[in-house]
Design an enzyme around this catalytic site. Structure first.
Site, mmCIF file in Angstrom:
data_model
loop_
_atom_site.group_PDB
_atom_site.id
_atom_site.type_symbol
_atom_site.label_atom_id
_atom_site.label_comp_id
_atom_site.label_asym_id
_atom_site.label_seq_id
_atom_site.Cartn_x
_atom_site.Cartn_y
_atom_site.Cartn_z
ATOM 1 N N LEU A 33 -8.756 -1.239 0.277
ATOM 2 C CA LEU A 33 -7.531 -1.715 -0.488
ATOM 3 C C LEU A 33 -8.820 -2.261 -2.399
ATOM 4 O O LEU A 33 -10.236 -1.830 -2.299
ATOM 5 C CB LEU A 33 -7.478 -2.606 -0.381
ATOM 6 C CG LEU A 33 -6.423 -3.157 0.695
ATOM 7 C CD1 LEU A 33 -6.098 -4.678 1.241
ATOM 8 C CD2 LEU A 33 -5.385 -2.623 0.456
ATOM 9 N N GLY A 36 -5.346 -2.075 -7.752
ATOM 10 C CA GLY A 36 -4.084 -1.549 -7.819
ATOM 11 C C GLY A 36 -3.111 -2.225 -6.832
ATOM 12 O O GLY A 36 -1.637 -2.766 -6.814
ATOM 13 N N HIS A 37 -3.868 -2.179 -5.752
ATOM 14 C CA HIS A 37 -2.931 -2.929 -4.641
ATOM 15 C C HIS A 37 -2.873 -4.116 -4.288
ATOM 16 O O HIS A 37 -1.877 -5.050 -4.271
ATOM 17 C CB HIS A 37 -3.907 -2.625 -3.574
ATOM 18 C CG HIS A 37 -3.857 -1.244 -2.753
ATOM 19 N ND1 HIS A 37 -5.199 -0.524 -2.798
ATOM 20 C CD2 HIS A 37 -3.400 -0.597 -1.931
ATOM 21 C CE1 HIS A 37 -4.545 0.532 -1.641
ATOM 22 N NE2 HIS A 37 -3.372 0.855 -2.027
ATOM 23 N N GLN A 61 1.255 12.572 7.297
ATOM 24 C CA GLN A 61 1.627 12.815 6.066
ATOM 25 C C GLN A 61 0.339 13.319 5.369
ATOM 26 O O GLN A 61 0.752 13.331 4.228
ATOM 27 C CB GLN A 61 2.138 11.273 5.374
ATOM 28 C CG GLN A 61 0.699 10.347 4.624
ATOM 29 C CD GLN A 61 1.130 9.207 4.258
ATOM 30 O OE1 GLN A 61 1.730 8.470 4.993
ATOM 31 N NE2 GLN A 61 0.814 8.941 2.862
ATOM 32 N N GLY A 147 3.842 1.785 -5.948
ATOM 33 C CA GLY A 147 3.040 1.889 -7.377
ATOM 34 C C GLY A 147 3.693 2.612 -7.794
ATOM 35 O O GLY A 147 3.732 3.818 -7.023
ATOM 36 N N LYS A 149 2.124 5.187 -9.186
ATOM 37 C CA LYS A 149 1.340 5.856 -9.648
ATOM 38 C C LYS A 149 1.307 7.572 -8.715
ATOM 39 O O LYS A 149 1.441 8.374 -8.943
ATOM 40 C CB LYS A 149 -0.196 5.854 -9.120
ATOM 41 C CG LYS A 149 -1.215 7.382 -9.715
ATOM 42 C CD LYS A 149 -2.782 6.470 -8.636
ATOM 43 C CE LYS A 149 -2.683 6.244 -7.281
ATOM 44 N NZ LYS A 149 -2.786 7.355 -6.623
ATOM 45 N N ASP A 150 2.207 6.947 -7.881
ATOM 46 C CA ASP A 150 2.990 7.781 -6.697
ATOM 47 C C ASP A 150 4.726 7.284 -7.285
ATOM 48 O O ASP A 150 4.940 7.741 -6.729
ATOM 49 C CB ASP A 150 2.396 7.551 -5.214
ATOM 50 C CG ASP A 150 1.389 7.186 -4.870
ATOM 51 O OD1 ASP A 150 0.990 8.699 -4.720
ATOM 52 O OD2 ASP A 150 0.850 5.896 -4.796
ATOM 53 N N SER A 186 -7.427 4.682 -4.639
ATOM 54 C CA SER A 186 -8.887 5.128 -3.316
ATOM 55 C C SER A 186 -9.742 6.702 -3.513
ATOM 56 O O SER A 186 -11.069 6.464 -2.587
ATOM 57 C CB SER A 186 -8.323 4.723 -1.755
ATOM 58 O OG SER A 186 -6.977 3.764 -1.689
ATOM 59 N N ARG A 187 -9.142 7.406 -3.361
ATOM 60 C CA ARG A 187 -9.647 8.378 -3.905
ATOM 61 C C ARG A 187 -10.348 8.850 -4.609
ATOM 62 O O ARG A 187 -12.119 9.362 -5.015
ATOM 63 C CB ARG A 187 -8.709 9.712 -3.996
ATOM 64 C CG ARG A 187 -7.944 9.736 -3.215
ATOM 65 C CD ARG A 187 -6.778 10.975 -3.345
ATOM 66 N NE ARG A 187 -5.469 11.083 -2.353
ATOM 67 C CZ ARG A 187 -5.797 11.688 -1.362
ATOM 68 N NH1 ARG A 187 -6.599 12.737 -0.986
ATOM 69 N NH2 ARG A 187 -4.456 11.704 -0.247
HETATM 70 O O1 PAF Z 1 0.588 5.295 -0.566
HETATM 71 C C1 PAF Z 1 0.770 5.271 0.020
HETATM 72 O O2 PAF Z 1 -0.909 4.706 0.002
HETATM 73 C C2 PAF Z 1 1.636 5.529 1.482
HETATM 74 O O3 PAF Z 1 1.458 6.965 1.511
HETATM 75 C C3 PAF Z 1 2.313 5.019 2.078
HETATM 76 C C4 PAF Z 1 3.099 4.676 1.514
HETATM 77 C C5 PAF Z 1 1.254 3.939 2.746
HETATM 78 C C6 PAF Z 1 2.622 4.843 3.537
HETATM 79 O O4 PAF Z 1 1.671 5.683 4.501
#
Ligand code: PAF
Length: 279
Positions: A33, A36-37, A61, A147, A149-150, A186-187
């Site tokens: 975290l 942003g979170h 994923q 967020g 960003k995604d 996080s990256r």
């Molecule tokens: O954005 C993320 O951190 C992930 O894609 C999510 C939405 C938690 C699903 O694993």
């Protein structure tokens, strides 16, 4: 802050809260975290009587095993941030709880997920959609926060929630950036010092291109070409894709103009960063 690890207990807690008339805000995360979170948490805490945050690194994923392996895990630090933001419940299921033996059902996300991230990370959005639906079924929130960003992820989740009649509002929250303009991720902690110094150029260049498009309507091809040429000229980055899409439908736009969004993915060494700016 309460820690819940089982789906059954999560469902029970949420059902009791909803019966007591409390709205439940939910922020799904994969941990590691950052601020942003924290912005998503505080948005939820402000707007809801209860806030649940989940931490689950979703293997489904990740199309690349080494990316999954390298994903940062820091539960103790994460608990401190969630406590600080007044989160009520941290939902931390393990792999077996989310994907027990015999699990086979995967959501197929279709055309909205067929380009940009979906094209470059095969199966990624099917994995995201599957885990998000499972988490929404466990937490049964009133509203869930994601967020911007995604950018494509938010669009995919809205589509899935609409298609599958899931009774939950999807709220998107603007990207948090550090003072250099770099989108928090996080990256970022995996970037070398040199790459961390160069990465803000992504947002600087995106902002310049967006500004040019706001004042002079121009072809997407020309703007994509500008990003593809100028970013590698001033950094060590490799551009994976740059796309200009309609901000609502995410269909590729021929003209870069109001109502479109520039989305990019770039590599610094073995670290992949994404960002976007709306025109
Ligand atoms: O954005 C993320 O951190 C992930 O894609 C999510 C939405 C938690 C699903 O694993």
């Amino acid at each position: 802050m309460k820690i819940i690890t089982s789906v059954a207990e999560m469902q029970e807690w949420s059902s009791a809260e909803r019966s007591a008339g409390n709205s439940v805000g939910f922020v799904p995360t994969m941990g590691a975290l950052h601020e942003g979170h924290a912005k998503l948490f505080s948005e939820s805490v402000t707007r809801n009587q209860r806030t649940v945050v989940s931490i689950f690194v979703n293997s489904l994923q990740f199309d690349d095993a080494s990316d999954l392996e390298a994903y940062p895990r820091q539960l103790e630090q994460d608990c401190v941030i969630a406590e600080r933001e007044n989160v009520h419940v941290l939902f931390v299921p393990n792999h077996k709880e989310m994907y027990p033996d015999g699990f086979t059902s995967i959501i197929s996300t279709g055309s909205i997920a067929s380009h940009m991230e979906g094209l470059h990370r095969p199966g990624h959005f099917d994995g995201v959609a599957t885990v998000v639906v499972k988490l929404l079924n466990a937490v049964a929130p009133t509203v869930s926060y994601f967020g911007e960003k995604d950018f494509q992820q938010v669009a995919v989740i809205r589509q899935v929630v609409r298609d599958l009649n899931i009774p939950c509002e999807i709220a998107s929250v603007t990207t948090v950036r550090d003072k250099s303009g770099l989108a928090l991720s996080s990256r970022n902690m995996r970037l070398t010092a040199e790459h961390l110094g160069q990465a803000p150029q992504i947002f600087i260049l995106l902002s310049q291109i967006a500004e040019q498009c706001r004042t002079h309507e121009t072809s997407s091809a020309a703007m994509k070409n500008r990003f593809n040429t100028e970013l590698p000229a001033v950094t060590a980055a490799t551009v994976e894709y740059v796309e200009i899409v309609d901000s609502n439908t995410l269909r590729p736009a021929q003209i870069a103009t109001n109502g479109t969004t520039i989305c990019v993915a770039v590599w610094f060494g073995d670290v992949r960063l994404i960002d976007n700016v709306s025109i």
